[in-house]
Design a protein around this motif. Structure first.
Motif, PDB file in Angstrom:
ATOM      1  N   GLU A  61      41.218-103.671 -28.805  1.00  0.00           N
ATOM      2  CA  GLU A  61      40.989-102.518 -27.918  1.00  0.00           C
ATOM      3  C   GLU A  61      39.840-102.764 -26.956  1.00  0.00           C
ATOM      4  OE1 GLU A  61      42.318 -99.735 -27.144  1.00  0.00           O
ATOM      5  OE2 GLU A  61      43.337 -98.735 -28.814  1.00  0.00           O
ATOM      6  N   LYS A  62      39.833-104.004 -26.378  1.00  0.00           N
ATOM      7  CA  LYS A  62      38.897-104.348 -25.303  1.00  0.00           C
ATOM      8  C   LYS A  62      37.438-104.356 -25.738  1.00  0.00           C
ATOM      9  CE  LYS A  62      42.135-101.877 -22.329  1.00  0.00           C
ATOM     10  NZ  LYS A  62      42.918-101.336 -23.485  1.00  0.00           N
ATOM     11  N   GLY A  63      37.194-104.524 -27.033  1.00  0.00           N
ATOM     12  CA  GLY A  63      35.829-104.542 -27.533  1.00  0.00           C
ATOM     13  C   GLY A  63      35.249-103.169 -27.815  1.00  0.00           C
ATOM     14  N   THR A  64      36.115-102.158 -27.862  1.00  0.00           N
ATOM     15  CA  THR A  64      35.648-100.793 -28.140  1.00  0.00           C
ATOM     16  C   THR A  64      36.142-100.324 -29.512  1.00  0.00           C
ATOM     17  OG1 THR A  64      37.561 -99.525 -27.312  1.00  0.00           O
ATOM     18  CG2 THR A  64      35.950-100.305 -25.674  1.00  0.00           C
ATOM     19  N   ASN A  65      35.499 -99.253 -30.010  1.00  0.00           N
ATOM     20  CA  ASN A  65      35.959 -98.633 -31.255  1.00  0.00           C
ATOM     21  C   ASN A  65      36.839 -97.421 -30.956  1.00  0.00           C
ATOM     22  OD1 ASN A  65      33.864 -97.139 -30.211  1.00  0.00           O
ATOM     23  ND2 ASN A  65      32.826 -96.806 -32.168  1.00  0.00           N
ATOM     24  N   ARG A  66      37.689 -97.566 -29.944  1.00  0.00           N
ATOM     25  CA  ARG A  66      38.560 -96.493 -29.484  1.00  0.00           C
ATOM     26  C   ARG A  66      39.524 -96.021 -30.579  1.00  0.00           C
ATOM     27  NH1 ARG A  66      43.547 -96.396 -26.553  1.00  0.00           N
ATOM     28  NH2 ARG A  66      43.699 -94.676 -25.060  1.00  0.00           N
ATOM     29  N   SER A  67      40.080 -96.961 -31.344  1.00  0.00           N
ATOM     30  CA  SER A  67      41.016 -96.570 -32.401  1.00  0.00           C
ATOM     31  C   SER A  67      40.325 -95.718 -33.461  1.00  0.00           C
ATOM     32  CB  SER A  67      41.633 -97.813 -33.042  1.00  0.00           C
ATOM     33  OG  SER A  67      42.478 -98.483 -32.131  1.00  0.00           O
ATOM     34  N   SER A  68      39.103 -96.072 -33.806  1.00  0.00           N
ATOM     35  CA  SER A  68      38.338 -95.272 -34.768  1.00  0.00           C
ATOM     36  C   SER A  68      38.099 -93.860 -34.233  1.00  0.00           C
ATOM     37  CB  SER A  68      37.001 -95.949 -35.077  1.00  0.00           C
ATOM     38  OG  SER A  68      37.197 -97.183 -35.716  1.00  0.00           O
ATOM     39  N   PHE A  69      37.863 -93.764 -32.942  1.00  0.00           N
ATOM     40  CA  PHE A  69      37.640 -92.463 -32.316  1.00  0.00           C
ATOM     41  C   PHE A  69      38.885 -91.581 -32.440  1.00  0.00           C
ATOM     42  CE2 PHE A  69      38.261 -89.956 -28.379  1.00  0.00           C
ATOM     43  CZ  PHE A  69      37.254 -89.030 -28.556  1.00  0.00           C
ATOM     44  N   PHE A  70      40.052 -92.138 -32.149  1.00  0.00           N
ATOM     45  CA  PHE A  70      41.271 -91.335 -32.209  1.00  0.00           C
ATOM     46  C   PHE A  70      41.673 -90.979 -33.632  1.00  0.00           C
ATOM     47  CE2 PHE A  70      42.017 -92.979 -27.822  1.00  0.00           C
ATOM     48  CZ  PHE A  70      42.119 -91.740 -27.203  1.00  0.00           C
TER      49      PHE A  70
END
Length: 381
Positions: free
Chosen positions: A215-224
């Protein structure tokens, strides 16, 4: 030239457009949508894989694996020379030195008995390639890797729905054995999405970071998932995840995997049975499936005695409007890597480069076409 019988023809199950339409009308067609999750869960459940992450290609999956094991300049990666450039490129991009292994005498896969002597203090990983979907001897490879504390990343690009039986009699899906594995869903593979791939993470230490890199170096999946109240840049990464439109196409294929595989195996057996006597008479090698492996019918190939024989058969098939193709060029002799190679001769890799020929193999290949291919080959030599 337009061939009456191409080397490959993508097969549609009939559900692809319905699922793509559903993905579009759902309002989310970017990555990590409904069909992405469905594909990943199906693969995990069916094959006993660890965490699965769809990628835009097997190349991307390999690049993710290289990042995850923290490949640095000077690290050494052991892999066969007789493989696609992506296997090596993923690690070269991180600064690694590629240490090539020769192929076996009985089949194009890497010679597992040569790996031990290539291990050094700089070895970071072994990358076995399951050529034609037929397993390498994973017991031997894992024993060497464990003894020297190096990672194993299975390049299973051609090996979906293929298995290995270990020395204890346990049957394991290829891709479930190494620390990580990569798959391809390119249009030339058994199960397709045009372009596409998947990273399998079997070692739990990599699971959380893999999702971040994906995810491009982000914790975006954890956020969702509600695990963090906001997401940001927490690591290196890139845009490795595919559109959910691609995943929707892929899901239709995965649903029909048994039907697709059954037909491909029928075609493979027809080639094998009808070419066996001719091949034996002319000392031409047919594919070998060792006792510890299964055959997923990804490919049917012939290994001739020399390049002249191969050219004769290619031309004979061409006259009948049939496209047959050779395969890899030894990477250790490539213009890019020849001067970086340590100079060892790899005669079997070169032998397959010069003498291996792949025959048409796709779901809709008709019995009449198969018989014409066989007849043309057996009359040409």
């Amino acid at each position: 030239m337009n061939y009456k019988t191409p080397f490959n023809k993508p097969h549609l199950t009939g559900s692809e457009l319905d699922y793509i339409s559903d993905a579009v009308t759902s309002g989310k067609i970017s990555g990590n949508g409904k069909y992405t999750v469905m594909c990943q869960e199906l693969m995990q459940k069916k094959y006993g894989f660890g965490k699965c992450l769809l990628t835009t290609s097997c190349t991307d999956a390999l690049e993710m694996a290289a990042i995850l094991i923290d490949v640095k300049p000077g690290d050494e990666i052991i892999m066969p020379s007789y493989t696609f450039v992506s296997t090596a490129n993923a690690f070269v991009l991180r600064g690694a030195k590629i240490v090539f292994v020769d192929s076996r005498k009985d089949r194009p896969g890497m010679d597992e008995d040569l790996i031990q002597q290539l291990i050094t203090k700089k070895t970071k990983a072994i990358v076995p390639v399951h050529y034609a979907g037929v397993s390498c001897d994973m017991d031997k490879i894992m024993e060497v890797a464990d003894a020297h504390n190096v990672f194993v990343i299975e390049d299973a690009a051609q090996a979906i729905d293929s298995y290995y039986t270990d020395k204890y009699g346990n049957k394991k899906a290829l891709g479930s054995i190494g620390h990580m594995a990569t798959f391809s869903f390119h249009e030339t593979k058994n199960i397709i999405s045009g372009e596409g791939g998947m990273l399998v993470i079997n070692d739990s230490q990599f699971k959380e970071r893999a999702e971040i890199i994906w995810e491009k170096g982000t914790n975006r999946s954890s956020f969702f998932r509600g695990e963090v109240d906001k997401y940001g840049w927490v690591d290196i990464g890139s845009s490795f995840l595919p559109s959910d439109i691609i995943a929707a196409f892929l899901y239709a294929q995965l649903e029909s995997i048994e039907k697709i595989q059954n037909r491909r195996i029928e075609i493979w057996k027809s080639y094998s049975i009808n070419l066996r006597e001719w091949a034996s008479k002319n000392r031409i090698a047919l594919p070998i499936v060792p006792e510890f492996a299964t055959n997923n019918a990804h490919m049917f190939y012939l290994v001739f005695n020399n390049i002249e024989e191969r050219t004769t058969v290619i031309n004979a098939l061409k006259k009948e409007g049939i496209l047959s193709v050779f395969h890899y060029l030894s990477l250790h002799k490539s213009p890019f890597y020849e001067l970086k190679h340590d100079g060892r001769e790899l005669p079997m890799s070169d032998h397959y480069t010069n003498c291996l020929l792949r025959l048409p193999m796709f779901y809709n290949l008709s019995d009449n076409e198969i018989q014409l291919i066989i007849k043309t080959i057996t009359k040409s030599i």
